[in-house]
Design a protein around this motif. Structure first.
Motif, PDB file in Angstrom:
ATOM      1  N   LYS A   1       1.060  -0.938  -0.325  1.00 28.47           N
ATOM      2  CA  LYS A   1       0.186  -0.076  -0.253  1.00 28.47           C
ATOM      3  C   LYS A   1       0.593   1.210   0.209  1.00 28.47           C
ATOM      4  CE  LYS A   1      -4.250  -1.992   2.173  1.00 28.47           C
ATOM      5  NZ  LYS A   1      -4.904  -1.881   3.074  1.00 28.47           N
ATOM      6  N   ILE A   2       1.548   1.386   0.685  1.00 23.91           N
ATOM      7  CA  ILE A   2       2.875   2.849   1.055  1.00 23.91           C
ATOM      8  C   ILE A   2       3.352   2.815  -0.522  1.00 23.91           C
ATOM      9  CG2 ILE A   2       5.166   3.262   2.363  1.00 23.91           C
ATOM     10  CD1 ILE A   2       4.042   2.478   4.461  1.00 23.91           C
ATOM     11  N   LYS A   3       3.810   1.315  -1.482  1.00 27.43           N
ATOM     12  CA  LYS A   3       4.753   1.567  -2.212  1.00 27.43           C
ATOM     13  C   LYS A   3       3.458   2.210  -3.535  1.00 27.43           C
ATOM     14  CE  LYS A   3       7.081  -1.171  -5.349  1.00 27.43           C
ATOM     15  NZ  LYS A   3       7.438  -2.373  -5.698  1.00 27.43           N
ATOM     16  N   GLN A   4       2.513   1.600  -3.548  1.00 24.27           N
ATOM     17  CA  GLN A   4       1.554   1.872  -4.498  1.00 24.27           C
ATOM     18  C   GLN A   4       1.076   3.194  -4.130  1.00 24.27           C
ATOM     19  OE1 GLN A   4      -2.124  -0.452  -3.622  1.00 24.27           O
ATOM     20  NE2 GLN A   4      -1.805  -1.693  -5.208  1.00 24.27           N
ATOM     21  N   GLU A   5       1.035   3.926  -2.903  1.00 26.54           N
ATOM     22  CA  GLU A   5       0.943   5.639  -2.825  1.00 26.54           C
ATOM     23  C   GLU A   5       1.998   6.266  -3.041  1.00 26.54           C
ATOM     24  OE1 GLU A   5       0.224   8.857  -1.936  1.00 26.54           O
ATOM     25  OE2 GLU A   5      -1.826   7.216  -1.717  1.00 26.54           O
ATOM     26  N   LEU A   6       3.338   5.862  -2.778  1.00 22.06           N
ATOM     27  CA  LEU A   6       4.418   6.744  -3.744  1.00 22.06           C
ATOM     28  C   LEU A   6       4.466   7.117  -4.767  1.00 22.06           C
ATOM     29  CD1 LEU A   6       7.386   5.516  -0.968  1.00 22.06           C
ATOM     30  CD2 LEU A   6       6.487   7.546  -1.518  1.00 22.06           C
ATOM     31  N   ALA A   7       4.251   5.739  -5.736  1.00 23.32           N
ATOM     32  CA  ALA A   7       3.840   5.390  -7.426  1.00 23.32           C
ATOM     33  C   ALA A   7       2.855   6.030  -8.028  1.00 23.32           C
ATOM     34  CB  ALA A   7       3.960   4.270  -7.467  1.00 23.32           C
ATOM     35  N   SER A   8       1.535   6.307  -7.238  1.00 20.83           N
ATOM     36  CA  SER A   8       0.563   7.440  -7.445  1.00 20.83           C
ATOM     37  C   SER A   8       1.112   8.978  -7.205  1.00 20.83           C
ATOM     38  CB  SER A   8      -0.379   7.219  -6.759  1.00 20.83           C
ATOM     39  OG  SER A   8      -0.475   7.725  -5.642  1.00 20.83           O
TER      40      SER A   8
END
Length: 82
Positions: free
Chosen positions: A71-78
């Motif tokens: 989830k953290i990785k997805q937020e950083l990617a967004s």
């Protein structure tokens, strides 16, 4: 960890949290892996007892950490797309 909570965190803090969660995930997964190896040899020697089943109880903790890390990785990617 809710996705909305992650949006309120600054990018720098999110990167620090990602780095910390990543390290904790790998350490925890490594410890559980070693526990599986030890419990396998313990099972071969003395059969089934509580110590053989112990690594199975830690699998949910590893999975929770994995999904939080994702989830953290997805937020950083967004945030990089913006």
């Amino acid at each position: 960890m809710k996705r909305d909570d992650l949006k309120a965190v600054s990018t720098l803090d999110l990167q620090k949290k990602f780095k910390t969660f990543k390290m904790a995930f790998y350490v925890l997964a490594g410890i559980v892996g070693v526990m599986f190896v030890i419990s396998y040899f313990n099972w071969k020697e003395s059969g089934i007892n509580a110590t053989v089943l112990l690594p199975l109880f830690f699998i949910p903790m590893v999975l929770v950490n994995f999904f939080n890390l994702r989830k953290i990785k997805q937020e950083l990617a967004s945030r990089k797309d913006i």
